[in-house]
Design a protein around this motif. Structure first.
Motif, PDB file in Angstrom:
ATOM      1  N   GLU A  80       0.175  10.048  10.389  1.00  0.00           N
ATOM      2  CA  GLU A  80      -0.798  10.453   9.379  1.00  0.00           C
ATOM      3  C   GLU A  80      -1.923   9.409   9.262  1.00  0.00           C
ATOM      4  O   GLU A  80      -3.096   9.757   9.250  1.00  0.00           O
ATOM      5  CB  GLU A  80      -0.082  10.591   8.036  1.00  0.00           C
ATOM      6  CG  GLU A  80      -0.730  11.560   7.084  1.00  0.00           C
ATOM      7  CD  GLU A  80       0.050  11.665   5.781  1.00  0.00           C
ATOM      8  OE1 GLU A  80       1.294  11.676   5.832  1.00  0.00           O
ATOM      9  OE2 GLU A  80      -0.592  11.716   4.725  1.00  0.00           O
TER      10      GLU A  80
ATOM     11  N   ARG B 219       3.493   8.282  -6.613  1.00  0.00           N
ATOM     12  CA  ARG B 219       2.400   9.257  -6.775  1.00  0.00           C
ATOM     13  C   ARG B 219       2.629  10.477  -5.906  1.00  0.00           C
ATOM     14  O   ARG B 219       1.862  11.414  -5.904  1.00  0.00           O
ATOM     15  CB  ARG B 219       1.079   8.611  -6.378  1.00  0.00           C
ATOM     16  CG  ARG B 219       0.819   7.433  -7.256  1.00  0.00           C
ATOM     17  CD  ARG B 219      -0.550   6.886  -7.084  1.00  0.00           C
ATOM     18  NE  ARG B 219      -0.595   5.584  -7.721  1.00  0.00           N
ATOM     19  CZ  ARG B 219      -1.645   4.813  -7.750  1.00  0.00           C
ATOM     20  NH1 ARG B 219      -2.755   5.212  -7.190  1.00  0.00           N
ATOM     21  NH2 ARG B 219      -1.599   3.645  -8.357  1.00  0.00           N
ATOM     22  N   ASN B 220       3.652  10.388  -5.070  1.00  0.00           N
ATOM     23  CA  ASN B 220       3.941  11.492  -4.179  1.00  0.00           C
ATOM     24  C   ASN B 220       5.303  12.022  -4.575  1.00  0.00           C
ATOM     25  O   ASN B 220       6.190  12.175  -3.766  1.00  0.00           O
ATOM     26  CB  ASN B 220       3.975  10.954  -2.749  1.00  0.00           C
ATOM     27  CG  ASN B 220       3.255  11.892  -1.825  1.00  0.00           C
ATOM     28  OD1 ASN B 220       2.880  13.000  -2.223  1.00  0.00           O
ATOM     29  ND2 ASN B 220       3.073  11.465  -0.606  1.00  0.00           N
TER      30      ASN B 220
ATOM     31  N   GLU C 290      -7.417   5.544   1.460  1.00  0.00           N
ATOM     32  CA  GLU C 290      -6.052   5.926   1.120  1.00  0.00           C
ATOM     33  C   GLU C 290      -6.162   6.899  -0.049  1.00  0.00           C
ATOM     34  O   GLU C 290      -6.493   6.506  -1.166  1.00  0.00           O
ATOM     35  CB  GLU C 290      -5.244   4.682   0.766  1.00  0.00           C
ATOM     36  CG  GLU C 290      -3.834   4.937   0.290  1.00  0.00           C
ATOM     37  CD  GLU C 290      -2.972   5.651   1.312  1.00  0.00           C
ATOM     38  OE1 GLU C 290      -2.792   6.876   1.156  1.00  0.00           O
ATOM     39  OE2 GLU C 290      -2.473   4.990   2.249  1.00  0.00           O
TER      40      GLU C 290
ATOM     41  N   ARG D 118       0.833  -1.199   0.000  1.00  0.00           N
ATOM     42  CA  ARG D 118       0.000   0.000   0.000  1.00  0.00           C
ATOM     43  C   ARG D 118       0.871   1.254   0.000  1.00  0.00           C
ATOM     44  O   ARG D 118       0.621   2.192  -0.752  1.00  0.00           O
ATOM     45  CB  ARG D 118      -0.903  -0.011   1.253  1.00  0.00           C
ATOM     46  CG  ARG D 118      -1.573   1.311   1.548  1.00  0.00           C
ATOM     47  CD  ARG D 118      -2.674   1.167   2.563  1.00  0.00           C
ATOM     48  NE  ARG D 118      -2.238   1.118   3.954  1.00  0.00           N
ATOM     49  CZ  ARG D 118      -2.205   2.173   4.760  1.00  0.00           C
ATOM     50  NH1 ARG D 118      -2.571   3.352   4.303  1.00  0.00           N
ATOM     51  NH2 ARG D 118      -1.817   2.055   6.001  1.00  0.00           N
ATOM     52  N   HIS D 119       1.894   1.258   0.849  1.00  0.00           N
ATOM     53  CA  HIS D 119       2.746   2.455   0.940  1.00  0.00           C
ATOM     54  C   HIS D 119       3.663   2.597  -0.270  1.00  0.00           C
ATOM     55  O   HIS D 119       3.866   3.695  -0.776  1.00  0.00           O
ATOM     56  CB  HIS D 119       3.596   2.398   2.204  1.00  0.00           C
ATOM     57  CG  HIS D 119       2.790   2.247   3.448  1.00  0.00           C
ATOM     58  ND1 HIS D 119       1.793   3.138   3.782  1.00  0.00           N
ATOM     59  CD2 HIS D 119       2.813   1.316   4.423  1.00  0.00           C
ATOM     60  CE1 HIS D 119       1.253   2.753   4.923  1.00  0.00           C
ATOM     61  NE2 HIS D 119       1.837   1.653   5.334  1.00  0.00           N
TER      62      HIS D 119
ATOM     63  N   ARG E  55       3.233   1.619  -3.217  1.00  0.00           N
ATOM     64  CA  ARG E  55       2.477   2.010  -4.385  1.00  0.00           C
ATOM     65  C   ARG E  55       2.306   3.521  -4.508  1.00  0.00           C
ATOM     66  O   ARG E  55       2.193   4.062  -5.604  1.00  0.00           O
ATOM     67  CB  ARG E  55       1.092   1.397  -4.261  1.00  0.00           C
ATOM     68  CG  ARG E  55       0.652   0.828  -5.566  1.00  0.00           C
ATOM     69  CD  ARG E  55      -0.345  -0.197  -5.297  1.00  0.00           C
ATOM     70  NE  ARG E  55      -1.124  -0.421  -6.492  1.00  0.00           N
ATOM     71  CZ  ARG E  55      -2.244  -1.096  -6.478  1.00  0.00           C
ATOM     72  NH1 ARG E  55      -2.716  -1.553  -5.352  1.00  0.00           N
ATOM     73  NH2 ARG E  55      -2.888  -1.276  -7.587  1.00  0.00           N
ATOM     74  N   ILE E  56       2.232   4.199  -3.368  1.00  0.00           N
ATOM     75  CA  ILE E  56       1.988   5.643  -3.460  1.00  0.00           C
ATOM     76  C   ILE E  56       3.282   6.448  -3.510  1.00  0.00           C
ATOM     77  O   ILE E  56       3.236   7.649  -3.698  1.00  0.00           O
ATOM     78  CB  ILE E  56       1.085   6.149  -2.315  1.00  0.00           C
ATOM     79  CG1 ILE E  56       1.721   5.905  -0.963  1.00  0.00           C
ATOM     80  CG2 ILE E  56      -0.285   5.494  -2.399  1.00  0.00           C
ATOM     81  CD1 ILE E  56       0.881   6.445   0.167  1.00  0.00           C
TER      82      ILE E  56
ATOM     83  N   LEU F 109      -7.473  -3.399  -2.286  1.00  0.00           N
ATOM     84  CA  LEU F 109      -6.570  -3.505  -1.138  1.00  0.00           C
ATOM     85  C   LEU F 109      -7.249  -4.252   0.018  1.00  0.00           C
ATOM     86  O   LEU F 109      -6.654  -5.137   0.636  1.00  0.00           O
ATOM     87  CB  LEU F 109      -6.148  -2.102  -0.694  1.00  0.00           C
ATOM     88  CG  LEU F 109      -5.229  -2.008   0.516  1.00  0.00           C
ATOM     89  CD1 LEU F 109      -3.833  -2.494   0.146  1.00  0.00           C
ATOM     90  CD2 LEU F 109      -5.162  -0.577   1.027  1.00  0.00           C
TER      91      LEU F 109
ATOM     92  N   ARG G  15      -4.211   8.560  -1.957  1.00  0.00           N
ATOM     93  CA  ARG G  15      -3.388   8.526  -3.157  1.00  0.00           C
ATOM     94  C   ARG G  15      -3.592   7.271  -3.988  1.00  0.00           C
ATOM     95  O   ARG G  15      -2.940   7.088  -4.996  1.00  0.00           O
ATOM     96  CB  ARG G  15      -1.914   8.729  -2.781  1.00  0.00           C
ATOM     97  CG  ARG G  15      -1.629  10.194  -2.490  1.00  0.00           C
ATOM     98  CD  ARG G  15      -0.412  10.388  -1.640  1.00  0.00           C
ATOM     99  NE  ARG G  15      -0.612   9.831  -0.312  1.00  0.00           N
ATOM    100  CZ  ARG G  15       0.040  10.229   0.768  1.00  0.00           C
ATOM    101  NH1 ARG G  15       0.934  11.180   0.675  1.00  0.00           N
ATOM    102  NH2 ARG G  15      -0.179   9.683   1.935  1.00  0.00           N
ATOM    103  N   LEU G  16      -4.510   6.410  -3.533  1.00  0.00           N
ATOM    104  CA  LEU G  16      -4.897   5.273  -4.361  1.00  0.00           C
ATOM    105  C   LEU G  16      -6.252   5.592  -4.992  1.00  0.00           C
ATOM    106  O   LEU G  16      -7.015   6.405  -4.477  1.00  0.00           O
ATOM    107  CB  LEU G  16      -5.021   4.003  -3.520  1.00  0.00           C
ATOM    108  CG  LEU G  16      -3.747   3.430  -2.895  1.00  0.00           C
ATOM    109  CD1 LEU G  16      -4.077   2.148  -2.133  1.00  0.00           C
ATOM    110  CD2 LEU G  16      -2.688   3.142  -3.939  1.00  0.00           C
TER     111      LEU G  16
ATOM    112  N   ARG H 299      -7.326  -7.791  -0.605  1.00  0.00           N
ATOM    113  CA  ARG H 299      -6.021  -8.406  -0.384  1.00  0.00           C
ATOM    114  C   ARG H 299      -5.797  -8.700   1.102  1.00  0.00           C
ATOM    115  O   ARG H 299      -5.242  -9.716   1.475  1.00  0.00           O
ATOM    116  CB  ARG H 299      -4.916  -7.486  -0.920  1.00  0.00           C
ATOM    117  CG  ARG H 299      -3.672  -8.231  -1.355  1.00  0.00           C
ATOM    118  CD  ARG H 299      -2.742  -7.338  -2.167  1.00  0.00           C
ATOM    119  NE  ARG H 299      -3.459  -6.644  -3.220  1.00  0.00           N
ATOM    120  CZ  ARG H 299      -3.290  -5.363  -3.528  1.00  0.00           C
ATOM    121  NH1 ARG H 299      -2.420  -4.623  -2.865  1.00  0.00           N
ATOM    122  NH2 ARG H 299      -3.980  -4.816  -4.506  1.00  0.00           N
ATOM    123  N   TYR H 300      -6.245  -7.777   1.961  1.00  0.00           N
ATOM    124  CA  TYR H 300      -6.119  -8.031   3.400  1.00  0.00           C
ATOM    125  C   TYR H 300      -6.916  -9.262   3.806  1.00  0.00           C
ATOM    126  O   TYR H 300      -6.590  -9.936   4.777  1.00  0.00           O
ATOM    127  CB  TYR H 300      -6.626  -6.835   4.209  1.00  0.00           C
ATOM    128  CG  TYR H 300      -5.689  -5.655   4.242  1.00  0.00           C
ATOM    129  CD1 TYR H 300      -4.403  -5.780   4.749  1.00  0.00           C
ATOM    130  CD2 TYR H 300      -6.106  -4.413   3.791  1.00  0.00           C
ATOM    131  CE1 TYR H 300      -3.552  -4.696   4.788  1.00  0.00           C
ATOM    132  CE2 TYR H 300      -5.262  -3.317   3.821  1.00  0.00           C
ATOM    133  CZ  TYR H 300      -3.987  -3.461   4.323  1.00  0.00           C
ATOM    134  OH  TYR H 300      -3.152  -2.384   4.367  1.00  0.00           O
TER     135      TYR H 300
END
Lengths: 278, 324
Positions: free
Chosen positions: A105, A44-45, B90, A37-38, A40-41, B101, B92-93, B104-105
């Protein structure tokens, strides 16, 4: 609203139990999902990544050009060969702050609550976070290495020892990520996580052998502090390996410190995470 | 016998001296929509957090689908969906990635993750926005994505903590449609709200809580009966018509028609809630030849409920305000 009148729960609501063989498999799987998850971004950041890279490049240029002429280090006719490993070390260590900030965050946005309501192994939230910050650190490291090469920095030892040096730096920053995880879980806001995460980075990286020879420090007590500073051990080990000289017992001390940090702080941070329900 | 979806017995949660929950008893039937109504600081969020395993109770029990949250939190987590007060997406997704996601969890296969995500995007009217990052979503869209994420694993109980707080009126109406549909589908929904109107629209059964304790329970109608229902205020143009006006609307009201002592050209009377009585009143007055200046319906608010049930409004004394 023009939504198709399809079934929201599709069939009758039946609980889905995650399949998976055993706890270890679950920890690995859940941690990778969370790290994914992290990671992947990260692209994008892009601005964050750019600034995280610009800062060490700026440090490289400042120290190399401004102090390059006046700082003499015995055994290193070219100050850059001494300085660069120090900057590398400082940069990966600064990179650990992403852990405290990112965690704070997620906490403030309610994402941690969401994760905690899922049937995942709880510690995977922290493992995933620290692993993804390691990935981010590797990306920054590659960019920084490229700049250092342009400025004339070279691996004087074998490629294997250069790789070992890099691994030592990254492992140490991974250990600090766990310290930062504890900070991120303990402070109340993103801003506080940023300040608390960064504050101790400055004395740790400057009262060390990163930029100067500690023997040149003007007070004996300061010299002692710099010499016992784990950051000095890690920097010395990496520097020797990059320059093809004998690192002595610095490698061993680096490993002891790094592994020790991971073990101790992973335990404390995980406990803190789990007891946040009390 | 079917076990209730949610049971709490004497649920308590204290932080030092502060009691966030003070012996809460609830029972939510399978497949129903249950509303937990209360002002800020009543303990709604704490109750949800305990029921969803995020907080351990100080005393008492919370049981989901027959499973005690303290005994087997992981099993509880496989049966619940939680949409907290802040849209936990999230940013930015993309919407689709957020949904995948969660799959997936839950260790779904890639194909299942994709299929379920596509299904939920459609159900929540997010198909067009599905491949945009959630950062670009409006408040209502975020909230919808948030709820969709809670439904990925087809939970048997869905917890919605103040699902419309902070939304503009139009998004709120849209959200109500979605939540109502969930109830129709047979998912048990426990929602918390500060708005009586919202609980009224969505919940079959409502528990009113205050200072960590249940102070009333029933259907919306039952609660409104307790506090007297809606009131109508009719202001007329000419005073000589007042008796005729009283006579004209008497049969349409459910209680005595009273002349306002401070404004003698105004009549007030209790009426049945939400039943289109107002047009009938206007027509009756018109037929009786009474010129009407203004007709106003006053719906009971949460403040009224609290005033009647507790003797105080929703404004908590200062020292109790920090409770959530």
């Amino acid at each position: 609203m023009t939504t198709t009148q399809s079934s929201i729960s599709s069939t009758s609501p039946t609980p889905t139990v995650p399949s998976g063989s055993g706890r270890v498999a679950n920890i690995v799987l859940d941690s990778f999902t969370e790290a994914g998850r992290h990671v992947r971004i990260i692209p994008r950041n892009i601005e964050v990544l750019i600034f995280a890279t610009i800062q060490p490049v700026m440090f490289v240029l400042l120290f190399s050009f401004v102090f390059g002429g006046s700082i003499q280090v015995p055994g290193y006719p070219d100050y850059d060969q001494y300085l660069m490993p120090g900057i590398f070390a400082q940069t990966v260590v600064f990179g650990s702050v992403f852990t405290s900030v990112g965690l704070a965050e997620d906490l403030s946005k309610g994402l941690i609550d969401r994760l905690r309501s899922l049937p995942i192994v709880q510690s995977s939230v922290l493992i995933g976070r620290t692993l993804s910050d390691l990935v981010r650190n590797i990306i920054t490291f590659i960019a920084m290495l490229a700049v250092a090469f342009v400025l004339g920095f070279r691996f004087e030892g074998s490629l294997t020892s250069a790789a070992a040096a890099t691994a030592l730096l990254l492992l140490f920053s991974y250990g600090l990520s766990w310290v930062q995880a504890l900070i991120g879980l303990s402070v109340g806001s993103v801003e506080a996580a940023n300040s608390a995460g960064f504050l101790w980075m400055f004395p740790m990286t400057f009262v060390s052998s990163a930029f100067i020879d500690t023997r040149n420090l003007q007070y004996a007590w300061l010299r002692t502090v710099a010499d016992v500073n784990p950051f000095t051990q890690v920097t010395n080990a990496a520097r020797a390996l990059y320059n093809g000289t004998d690192p002595g017992d610095a490698v061993m001390w680096s490993l002891v410190w790094s592994i020790g940090l991971v073990v101790v702080f992973a335990a404390i941070a995980t406990r803190k995470f789990k007891t946040s329900s009390e | 016998m079917v076990v209730p979806a949610v049971v709490t017995e004497g649920l308590k949660k204290s932080y030092g001296e502060t009691k966030a929950l003070d012996g809460l008893d609830l029972e939510v039937a399978q497949g129903s929509v249950f509303g937990l109504l209360g002002p800020n600081g009543a303990g709604k969020t704490t109750a949800v957090k305990v029921m969803t395993t995020l907080l351990k109770p100080t005393a008492g029990r919370a049981v989901i689908d027959g499973i005690d949250v303290r005994e087997d939190p992981r099993a509880v987590r496989t049966r619940i969906g939680l949409t907290g007060q802040y849209a936990a997406v999230e940013e930015r997704l993309t919407g689709r990635e957020n949904l995948e996601l969660i799959g997936r969890y839950f260790h779904y296969s890639k194909a299942d993750q994709k299929a379920r995500a596509a299904q939920l995007l459609e159900m929540f009217d997010l198909v067009d926005a599905g491949d945009r990052v959630a950062k670009t979503y409006s408040g209502g869209m975020r909230r919808r994505l948030d709820i969709a994420m809670s439904l990925v694993a087809r939970p048997s109980v869905l917890f919605l903590d103040e699902p419309t707080t902070g939304l503009d009126p139009r998004s709120r109406l849209g959200m109500w449609d979605f939540i109502a549909r969930l109830g129709d589908e047979g998912t048990t929904v426990l929602l918390t709200t500060q708005y009586l109107e919202e609980a009224d629209r969505l919940a079959e059964k409502i528990a009113v809580i205050d200072i960590g304790r249940k102070i009333a329970e029933g259907t919306a109608d039952e609660l409104k009966d307790q506090i007297g229902g809606d009131n109508v205020r009719v202001s007329i143009m000419r005073y000589e018509n007042i008796e005729r006006a009283k006579e004209a609307i008497r049969t349409l009201c459910v209680g005595a028609v009273v002349q306002d002592p401070e404004s003698p050209m105004t009549l007030t009377a209790p009426i049945r809630a939400g039943g289109g009585v107002v047009p009938m009143i206007i027509r009756a007055l018109d037929d009786a030849g009474v010129d009407v200046m203004d007709v106003e319906v006053r719906r009971p608010t949460l403040d009224d409920v609290f005033l009647v049930l507790t003797g105080h409004g929703t404004q908590m004394p200062a020292e109790e305000e920090s409770r959530t």
